[in-house]
Design a protein around this motif. Structure first.
Motif, mmCIF file in Angstrom:
data_model
loop_
_atom_site.group_PDB
_atom_site.id
_atom_site.type_symbol
_atom_site.label_atom_id
_atom_site.label_comp_id
_atom_site.label_asym_id
_atom_site.label_seq_id
_atom_site.Cartn_x
_atom_site.Cartn_y
_atom_site.Cartn_z
ATOM 1 N N ILE A 187 0.673 -1.242 0.043
ATOM 2 C CA ILE A 187 0.028 -0.060 -0.087
ATOM 3 C C ILE A 187 0.757 1.276 -0.150
ATOM 4 N N LEU A 188 1.897 1.164 0.941
ATOM 5 C CA LEU A 188 2.730 2.556 0.874
ATOM 6 C C LEU A 188 3.473 2.554 -0.558
ATOM 7 N N LEU A 233 4.041 -4.395 15.101
ATOM 8 C CA LEU A 233 4.353 -4.982 13.921
ATOM 9 C C LEU A 233 4.180 -4.250 12.517
ATOM 10 N N ALA A 234 3.026 -3.394 12.902
ATOM 11 C CA ALA A 234 2.803 -2.570 11.702
ATOM 12 C C ALA A 234 3.680 -1.449 11.674
ATOM 13 N N SER A 235 4.323 -0.908 12.731
ATOM 14 C CA SER A 235 5.247 0.105 12.680
ATOM 15 C C SER A 235 6.556 -0.463 12.015
ATOM 16 N N GLU A 236 6.796 -1.858 12.540
ATOM 17 C CA GLU A 236 8.013 -2.275 11.996
ATOM 18 C C GLU A 236 8.100 -2.554 10.472
ATOM 19 N N GLU A 237 6.915 -2.803 9.892
ATOM 20 C CA GLU A 237 6.618 -2.715 8.339
ATOM 21 C C GLU A 237 6.967 -1.473 7.867
ATOM 22 N N ILE A 238 6.295 -0.557 8.407
ATOM 23 C CA ILE A 238 6.549 0.900 7.731
ATOM 24 C C ILE A 238 8.072 1.197 7.960
ATOM 25 N N ALA A 239 8.632 0.925 9.177
ATOM 26 C CA ALA A 239 10.006 1.342 9.204
ATOM 27 C C ALA A 239 10.979 0.490 8.079
ATOM 28 N N GLN A 240 10.439 -0.873 7.925
ATOM 29 C CA GLN A 240 11.255 -1.500 6.874
ATOM 30 C C GLN A 240 11.112 -0.922 5.354
ATOM 31 N N CYS A 242 10.469 2.090 4.929
ATOM 32 C CA CYS A 242 11.405 3.242 4.696
ATOM 33 C C CYS A 242 12.937 2.957 4.451
ATOM 34 N N ARG A 243 13.432 1.973 5.140
ATOM 35 C CA ARG A 243 14.766 1.462 4.830
ATOM 36 C C ARG A 243 14.915 1.072 3.202
ATOM 37 N N LEU A 244 13.997 0.390 2.772
ATOM 38 C CA LEU A 244 14.021 -0.328 1.391
ATOM 39 C C LEU A 244 13.983 1.117 0.357
ATOM 40 N N HIS A 245 13.374 2.058 0.813
ATOM 41 C CA HIS A 245 13.048 3.367 -0.281
ATOM 42 C C HIS A 245 13.413 4.473 0.300
ATOM 43 N N ASP A 246 14.591 4.422 1.329
ATOM 44 C CA ASP A 246 15.124 5.619 1.790
ATOM 45 C C ASP A 246 14.145 6.842 2.053
ATOM 46 N N VAL A 247 13.177 6.517 2.971
ATOM 47 C CA VAL A 247 12.200 7.315 3.233
ATOM 48 C C VAL A 247 12.309 7.972 4.662
ATOM 49 N N LYS A 248 11.988 9.252 4.731
ATOM 50 C CA LYS A 248 12.103 9.614 6.536
ATOM 51 C C LYS A 248 10.763 9.178 7.081
ATOM 52 N N LEU A 249 10.907 9.010 8.408
ATOM 53 C CA LEU A 249 9.811 8.657 9.272
ATOM 54 C C LEU A 249 9.481 9.472 10.464
ATOM 55 N N ILE A 250 8.478 10.001 10.608
ATOM 56 C CA ILE A 250 8.125 10.662 12.001
ATOM 57 C C ILE A 250 6.935 9.856 12.475
ATOM 58 N N ALA A 251 7.347 9.290 13.794
ATOM 59 C CA ALA A 251 6.336 8.444 14.249
ATOM 60 C C ALA A 251 5.946 9.079 15.945
ATOM 61 N N LYS A 277 7.758 -1.535 21.961
ATOM 62 C CA LYS A 277 8.231 -2.594 20.975
ATOM 63 C C LYS A 277 8.289 -1.676 19.642
ATOM 64 N N GLY A 278 7.166 -0.997 19.080
ATOM 65 C CA GLY A 278 7.176 -0.265 17.939
ATOM 66 C C GLY A 278 8.149 0.793 17.887
ATOM 67 N N GLU A 279 8.681 1.296 19.148
ATOM 68 C CA GLU A 279 9.662 2.346 18.928
ATOM 69 C C GLU A 279 10.997 1.734 18.757
ATOM 70 N N LEU A 280 11.145 0.547 19.256
ATOM 71 C CA LEU A 280 12.489 -0.265 19.003
ATOM 72 C C LEU A 280 12.627 -0.767 17.564
ATOM 73 N N ALA A 281 11.280 -1.107 17.027
ATOM 74 C CA ALA A 281 11.427 -1.617 15.388
ATOM 75 C C ALA A 281 12.066 -0.430 14.498
ATOM 76 N N ILE A 282 11.284 0.611 14.924
ATOM 77 C CA ILE A 282 11.656 1.970 14.346
ATOM 78 C C ILE A 282 13.087 2.196 14.205
ATOM 79 N N GLN A 283 13.729 2.083 15.576
ATOM 80 C CA GLN A 283 15.143 2.509 15.685
ATOM 81 C C GLN A 283 15.878 1.761 15.234
ATOM 82 N N LYS A 284 15.395 0.332 14.766
ATOM 83 C CA LYS A 284 16.293 -0.913 14.393
ATOM 84 C C LYS A 284 16.400 -0.773 12.675
ATOM 85 N N TRP A 285 15.129 -0.424 12.196
ATOM 86 C CA TRP A 285 14.983 -0.326 10.546
ATOM 87 C C TRP A 285 14.976 0.862 9.652
#
Length: 282
Positions: A47-48, A81-88, A90-99, A132-140
């Motif tokens: 979707i993104l 888990l949804a935050s992790e998908e969004i963060a991933q 962002c990693r794949l497409h070099d997108v900025k994220l404000i969460a 857990k969402g914060e940690l996933a965002i920081q990881k990915w």
């Protein structure tokens, strides 16, 4: 710049819509839960990809704090888990994220305003899933800003301010908790802070705190709402133990906002000023 905003119909999403529609130079995509069903994590990246944003403002969340205790899997799916998908994505497409995150990542045992590096120890399912969402965002996510906020209210949606006004009109007397300390956040002020970050020529990865200024209890907040609205209702101050809920709440979650102020020159108005502004709009 293409900006995609989740939680389009929420309090913050609605205020972001108002703030950004007055600006030029942006292509905006506001997605609600039908357009971006966060519990269906397998669909999120596709979707993104349809929108190809340069920046995602992730304002959507599972925020039913008490219900999360009986729906932990769903809360985790949406907040973590949804935050992790969004963060991933962002990693794949070099997108900025404000969460957007929450003061509920803290246990409430502090006696001093909480900085961004204060120890995290959530005491309920909602806080746990947001952490857990914060940690996933920081990881990915390669370019991320996480904003922890507290006690959000707005002219949009359901919130404490609107509930208090309704109850005070219906009843002669209500009871409100007086031993949970923090500061409310007018969602419009948070939306304006986010816009300042977006329009800044600076981007510094990290966690930031934002709420309105001042230190109050829910009881103090209710009294101010009553007095500004000129309502006749007796408000009794009670302890947390006198109003048991499925989810525990942190007793103290006042956020230190120095980091966001100095990094992005963000202003945090006093809670009373913002409450007055919101009630006038309402």
């Amino acid at each position: 710049m293409k900006i995609l905003i989740t939680g389009a119909n929420g309090q913050l999403g609605s205020e972001l819509n108002d703030v950004f529609k007055e600006r030029t130079g942006y292509e905006l995509f506001f997605l609600d839960r039908k357009e971006l069903p966060l519990e269906q994590t397998n669909l999120i990246q596709d979707i993104l990809g349809m929108y190809q944003p340069d920046l995602i403002i992730h304002a959507a969340a599972y925020t039913a704090v008490d219900r999360a205790e009986s729906e932990p899997a769903l809360a985790d799916q949406v907040n973590h888990l949804a935050s992790e998908e969004i963060a991933q994505y962002c990693r794949l497409h070099d997108v900025k994220l404000i969460a957007i995150s929450t003061d509920y990542v803290f246990d409430g045992n502090s006696a001093n305003p909480l900085s961004e590096d204060a120890a995290v120890a959530p005491i309920n399912t909602y806080g746990q899933t947001k952490w857990k969402g914060e940690l996933a965002i920081q990881k990915w996510a390669p370019h991320y800003i996480i904003i922890r906020t507290s006690w959000v209210y707005s002219t949009y949606g359901a919130n404490f301010v609107k509930t208090m006004i309704r109850l005070m009109k219906e009843r002669d007397e209500i009871s409100v908790i007086a031993d949970q300390i923090g500061s409310p956040t007018y969602a419009l002020d948070l939306a304006q802070a986010i816009m300042l970050i977006v329009e800044s020529d600076k981007w510094e990865n990290g966690i930031y705190n934002f709420s309105n200024e001042g230190e109050i209890s829910w009881y103090d907040f209710a009294v101010a709402i009553r007095d500004i609205k000129g309502l006749n209702c007796k408000i009794n101050a009670i302890r947390t133990e006198q109003y048991p809920t499925p989810a525990k709440r942190p007793k103290y979650s006042l956020l230190d906002k120095n980091k966001i102020k100095t990094t992005f020159q963000v202003d945090a108005p006093n809670w009373r000023y913002s409450l007055l502004e919101m009630l006038n709009k309402l």
